[in-house]
Structure formats: C-alpha cells, structure tokens
Motif scaffolding. Structure first.
Motif, PDB file in Angstrom:
ATOM      1  N   ILE A  23       0.786  -1.260   0.023  1.00  0.00           N
ATOM      2  CA  ILE A  23      -0.028  -0.224  -0.107  1.00  0.00           C
ATOM      3  C   ILE A  23       0.768   1.238  -0.114  1.00  0.00           C
ATOM      4  O   ILE A  23       1.841   1.413   0.584  1.00  0.00           O
ATOM      5  CB  ILE A  23      -1.014   0.080   1.343  1.00  0.00           C
ATOM      6  N   TYR A  24       0.600   2.407  -0.858  1.00  0.00           N
ATOM      7  CA  TYR A  24       1.264   3.516  -0.976  1.00  0.00           C
ATOM      8  C   TYR A  24       1.257   4.094   0.318  1.00  0.00           C
ATOM      9  O   TYR A  24       0.091   4.539   1.014  1.00  0.00           O
ATOM     10  CB  TYR A  24       1.030   4.179  -2.009  1.00  0.00           C
ATOM     11  N   ARG A  25       2.370   4.663   0.876  1.00  0.00           N
ATOM     12  CA  ARG A  25       2.359   5.694   1.860  1.00  0.00           C
ATOM     13  C   ARG A  25       2.032   7.099   1.427  1.00  0.00           C
ATOM     14  O   ARG A  25       2.573   7.538   0.560  1.00  0.00           O
ATOM     15  CB  ARG A  25       3.868   5.678   2.649  1.00  0.00           C
ATOM     16  N   THR A  26       1.366   7.920   2.230  1.00  0.00           N
ATOM     17  CA  THR A  26       0.780   9.097   2.058  1.00  0.00           C
ATOM     18  C   THR A  26       0.864   9.952   3.324  1.00  0.00           C
ATOM     19  O   THR A  26       0.568   9.285   4.577  1.00  0.00           O
ATOM     20  CB  THR A  26      -0.327   9.291   1.199  1.00  0.00           C
ATOM     21  N   ASP A  27       0.942  11.093   3.440  1.00  0.00           N
ATOM     22  CA  ASP A  27       0.674  12.049   4.600  1.00  0.00           C
ATOM     23  C   ASP A  27       0.317  13.224   4.097  1.00  0.00           C
ATOM     24  O   ASP A  27       0.104  13.751   3.051  1.00  0.00           O
ATOM     25  CB  ASP A  27       1.870  12.208   5.590  1.00  0.00           C
ATOM     26  N   THR A  28      -0.120  14.199   4.904  1.00  0.00           N
ATOM     27  CA  THR A  28      -0.835  15.489   4.523  1.00  0.00           C
ATOM     28  C   THR A  28      -0.042  16.364   3.577  1.00  0.00           C
ATOM     29  O   THR A  28      -0.457  17.228   2.936  1.00  0.00           O
ATOM     30  CB  THR A  28      -1.024  16.343   5.692  1.00  0.00           C
ATOM     31  N   GLU A  29       1.369  16.176   3.800  1.00  0.00           N
ATOM     32  CA  GLU A  29       2.397  17.019   3.090  1.00  0.00           C
ATOM     33  C   GLU A  29       2.716  16.235   1.744  1.00  0.00           C
ATOM     34  O   GLU A  29       3.150  16.949   0.868  1.00  0.00           O
ATOM     35  CB  GLU A  29       3.496  17.243   3.686  1.00  0.00           C
ATOM     36  N   ASN A  30       2.701  15.033   1.537  1.00  0.00           N
ATOM     37  CA  ASN A  30       3.100  14.036   0.548  1.00  0.00           C
ATOM     38  C   ASN A  30       1.857  13.153   0.184  1.00  0.00           C
ATOM     39  O   ASN A  30       1.757  11.914   0.141  1.00  0.00           O
ATOM     40  CB  ASN A  30       4.243  13.373   0.724  1.00  0.00           C
ATOM     41  N   PRO A  31       0.610  13.708  -0.409  1.00  0.00           N
ATOM     42  CA  PRO A  31      -0.318  12.993  -0.868  1.00  0.00           C
ATOM     43  C   PRO A  31      -0.211  12.204  -2.214  1.00  0.00           C
ATOM     44  O   PRO A  31      -1.125  11.624  -2.455  1.00  0.00           O
ATOM     45  CB  PRO A  31      -1.462  14.140  -0.892  1.00  0.00           C
ATOM     46  N   ASP A  32       1.027  12.543  -2.995  1.00  0.00           N
ATOM     47  CA  ASP A  32       1.195  11.921  -4.093  1.00  0.00           C
ATOM     48  C   ASP A  32       1.464  10.796  -4.297  1.00  0.00           C
ATOM     49  O   ASP A  32       2.255  10.233  -5.378  1.00  0.00           O
ATOM     50  CB  ASP A  32       1.858  13.180  -4.930  1.00  0.00           C
ATOM     51  N   MET A  33       1.713   9.933  -3.390  1.00  0.00           N
ATOM     52  CA  MET A  33       2.577   8.520  -3.212  1.00  0.00           C
ATOM     53  C   MET A  33       3.900   8.346  -3.629  1.00  0.00           C
ATOM     54  O   MET A  33       4.175   7.484  -4.418  1.00  0.00           O
ATOM     55  CB  MET A  33       1.520   7.619  -4.029  1.00  0.00           C
ATOM     56  N   THR A  34       4.686   9.482  -3.046  1.00  0.00           N
ATOM     57  CA  THR A  34       6.037   9.398  -3.154  1.00  0.00           C
ATOM     58  C   THR A  34       6.804   8.925  -2.284  1.00  0.00           C
ATOM     59  O   THR A  34       8.031   9.053  -2.036  1.00  0.00           O
ATOM     60  CB  THR A  34       6.513  10.776  -3.794  1.00  0.00           C
ATOM     61  N   LEU A  35       6.185   8.327  -1.243  1.00  0.00           N
ATOM     62  CA  LEU A  35       6.977   8.007  -0.098  1.00  0.00           C
ATOM     63  C   LEU A  35       7.145   6.561   0.097  1.00  0.00           C
ATOM     64  O   LEU A  35       7.486   6.060   1.261  1.00  0.00           O
ATOM     65  CB  LEU A  35       6.115   8.363   1.365  1.00  0.00           C
ATOM     66  N   GLY A  36       6.980   5.830  -0.857  1.00  0.00           N
ATOM     67  CA  GLY A  36       7.109   4.344  -0.748  1.00  0.00           C
ATOM     68  C   GLY A  36       5.782   3.509  -0.438  1.00  0.00           C
ATOM     69  O   GLY A  36       5.086   3.956  -0.256  1.00  0.00           O
ATOM     70  N   THR A  37       6.098   2.464  -0.101  1.00  0.00           N
ATOM     71  CA  THR A  37       4.930   1.606   0.097  1.00  0.00           C
ATOM     72  C   THR A  37       5.145   1.040   1.689  1.00  0.00           C
ATOM     73  O   THR A  37       6.425   0.771   2.064  1.00  0.00           O
ATOM     74  CB  THR A  37       4.688   0.518  -0.643  1.00  0.00           C
ATOM     75  N   PHE A  38       4.132   0.383   2.156  1.00  0.00           N
ATOM     76  CA  PHE A  38       4.095  -0.589   3.533  1.00  0.00           C
ATOM     77  C   PHE A  38       3.169  -1.676   3.162  1.00  0.00           C
ATOM     78  O   PHE A  38       2.381  -1.506   2.162  1.00  0.00           O
ATOM     79  CB  PHE A  38       3.723   0.080   4.586  1.00  0.00           C
ATOM     80  N   LYS A  39       3.447  -2.676   3.681  1.00  0.00           N
ATOM     81  CA  LYS A  39       2.957  -3.801   3.567  1.00  0.00           C
ATOM     82  C   LYS A  39       2.352  -4.706   4.920  1.00  0.00           C
ATOM     83  O   LYS A  39       3.091  -4.909   5.792  1.00  0.00           O
ATOM     84  CB  LYS A  39       4.063  -5.031   3.006  1.00  0.00           C
ATOM     85  N   PRO A  40       1.057  -4.529   5.048  1.00  0.00           N
ATOM     86  CA  PRO A  40       0.313  -5.075   6.213  1.00  0.00           C
ATOM     87  C   PRO A  40       0.490  -6.518   6.569  1.00  0.00           C
ATOM     88  O   PRO A  40       0.571  -7.215   5.383  1.00  0.00           O
ATOM     89  CB  PRO A  40      -1.325  -4.548   6.209  1.00  0.00           C
TER      90      PRO A  40
END
Length: 354
Positions: A122-139
């Motif tokens: 799943i793509y990582r996002t936050d309020t400052e980077n909503p464009d899915m450029t922070l990599g991914t994480f796997k539950p």
C-alpha cells in the motif's frame, strides 16, 4: 461418570450458544463495517469453500477447524493440509494456510493451523505528501488456531478452537484472542443425517498500539519547539457469528454419495445469511461441490447501499482423492467463488491423510 461429563459439556455449550445468540446476534446491517479482524470470516480451505458454509454440519479434517471444530474427531491418525487463496483475483491479495491434526487418544483429536493473509503493498501518504512518493508498506495479518475436540459417543462430537490474532504494519500492531465452539450430531440408519451448531470469534475487543499512532506537532505558542502527539486508538469488536447447519447423505450401492446441506449464519456485524449446497462423491475418488449464499441485497448492484457483499453468492469446487500406499491418501482441492468485481476468489489446496 463419562455420561455425566458428556451431559455437562453439551449443556454448557448449548447455554453458551443460546446465551450469545440472544445477547450478541442482531443481524443488524447498520453495523456492517464496524467490526475488525474480518479476515476471520474468510474460509481459507479449498474443499469446504467450494460449497460455501453449507457443509458445517458434516465437515471433517483440517477444514473443520475453521468450519465446525467438532468435525476433527473423524481423523483416524494424522491429517495435513496446505491451501493457497487468490482473494479477489486481480487485487493482489493472497492468503496462505497450513494445518495438521493428530489423534491423541481414542476419543480426542488435537490440531493447529496458521493462516497468513497478505493484502499486498500500500502506498504511503501524509498531509504533506499525498502524491504517493513516500514508498510503500505491507500489512501482515496472521491467525494461529489451536483446536481440541472429543467424541462423547458415536453420535455426539464437540470441541473448541483458541485463536491468536495478530494484525500489524512496521510501526503499529494489534493483538487479540478469540474462541470458537462447535457441536456435531450424527444420526440415521447409516449415519447419514447431520446437525451442527458453531459459535465463532467470541473474544474481547482489540486495539492497535505503536509508534504509528504518534506524530510531531509544532504549536505556534511554543516558539519553534515541537511536541510528540499520540492519537488515542479506539477499540473494536470481533466479527462474532452463529451457525446452525444440517445435511443429509444419499448413499448409493455403487459407493457414490450425494449430500444436500444447508446452513443459517447469524452475523453480529453484517446481514444474516443462508447457504444451500450439494456435494457429490464418486467412490471417494472425485468430489464435486456447488453452493449458493443468500442475503438481503446480494443480487443488487454493488454500487448501491443495499448490496454490502462483494460475493454474489455462487461457489463451485472439486476434489480428486487417491490412495498412496496402504495407509495414506492424497487429495487435491480447488474452489471458486464468484464476485461482483474482480475475477472471483480462487483457492487451491493439497491434503495428505494417514
């Protein structure tokens, strides 16, 4: 003494089932989506998934630890089972399951199975980077199940499963425990009439914890200083379910069998369901299965509020079983569940019976 113990266990399980069915089960569609750990309601085994929940009263082997734990008492020595599920084909979600059973005494069978449910990346996002450029994480979602069942007579079998539930990502985890209890009653001249009751996923609420619930804040009043703020995670309940099932075997002289089965499922956090199914066995070599699950709104458009289940109710399955030596059998199983979106759910399994 044995009769007294048997009566106490049966009465206790009956009180447990009736008590929870009166206080917990409402079948309230308005509570859909409010429970957590809903992977507990996904059948990971190929042979039983081929006709939905219809076979809960007559299920045997490793699959019974998920369906109705009382059915593991039919194990003669050792039963091994591995299963792979491609859930909602095309979504990238997979599940792997492995289980085994062993007879520990004349009337008691114990077993363990592990299910690992992998939702994919799943793509990582936050309020400052909503464009899915922070990599991914796997539950990671994993359930460890320990089962014990006992035959109190040739007709009455009962057991329970203790579940350890773990859901996690790299910086947050939720852990819980749950209990399943089940009874099977067999009668008829050739033991061809089956009844079953199961109570599933009874346990305390779960809650997530970890560094993933915290973030750094810079309040203006602190003149450049930062604070670490921790969110409070709310508790969530488990998807409790009550099943009442029955089946009838039509046994033919050539060694073939046709089983008609049905099951009523009362869900505490979703709509109640009725599943009807057929299983045909040709001399224990080839088994064919078909089932259909019915609930309110299941035939509607998935885009509307009335339809809350991605499955459209149809299940199909097949097994090929062959002897391998004098005391061993090998079985290969497959099941397909049709869905509104994606390309259905496919499950493949292999089983070794000693």
């Amino acid at each position: 003494m044995k009769k007294l113990f048997k009566s106490i266990v049966i009465v206790s399980l009956t009180i447990l089932v009736l008590g929870y069915s009166n206080t917990v089960f409402a079948g309230n569609k308005d509570r859909t989506g409010q429970a957590g750990a809903t992977e507990l309601l996904i059948n990971p085994w190929a042979s039983t998934a081929g006709w939905g929940n219809a076979g809960m009263s007559s299920v045997h082997g490793v699959e019974a630890m998920w369906s109705n734990v009382a059915g593991i008492t039919a194990t003669s020595s050792i039963d091994l089972n591995f299963s792979y599920t491609n859930w909602l084909n095309g979504s990238g979600v997979n599940a792997y399951s492995f289980g085994f059973l062993a007879r520990v005494s004349e009337s008691v069978v114990a077993g363990l199975y592990v299910m690992s449910f992998n939702p994919g990346e799943i793509y990582r996002t936050d309020t400052e980077n909503p464009d899915m450029t922070l990599g991914t994480f796997k539950p990671t979602l994993m359930n460890i199940n320990i089962a014990v069942a006992k035959s109190f007579s040739n007709s009455i079998h009962a057991g329970f499963v203790i579940k350890i539930i773990n859901e996690s990502i790299s910086d947050m985890v939720g852990t819980g425990v749950a209990l399943d209890a089940g009874i099977q009653y067999v009668t008829g001249i050739t033991d061809n009439i089956h009844f079953g009751i199961t109570l599933k996923n009874i346990g305390p609420t779960m809650k997530f914890s970890g560094d993933g619930l915290s973030f750094v804040s810079n309040p203006e009043s602190f003149w450049g200083s930062s604070l670490t703020v921790i969110h409070r995670a709310d508790q969530f309940e488990l998807p409790t379910q009550l099943n009442i099932a029955a089946a009838y075997d039509f046994n033919f002289t050539n060694g073939s069998r046709l089983t008609a089965a049905g099951c009523f499922s009362s869900n505490s956090f979703s709509k109640d369901q009725v599943t009807l199914g057929l299983e045909g066995s040709f001399k224990d070599f080839l088994m064919l299965r078909a089932g259909y699950t019915i609930e309110n709104g299941i035939w509607g458009d998935i885009e509307t509020p009335e339809c809350t289940n991605v499955s459209n109710g149809l299940s199909l399955g097949a097994s090929i079983q062959a002897p391998l030596g004098e005391d061993m059998k090998v079985s290969v199983d497959y099941s397909y569940q049709h869905t509104h979106h994606w390309n259905g759910t496919h499950t493949v399994g292999a089983r070794i019976i000693f």
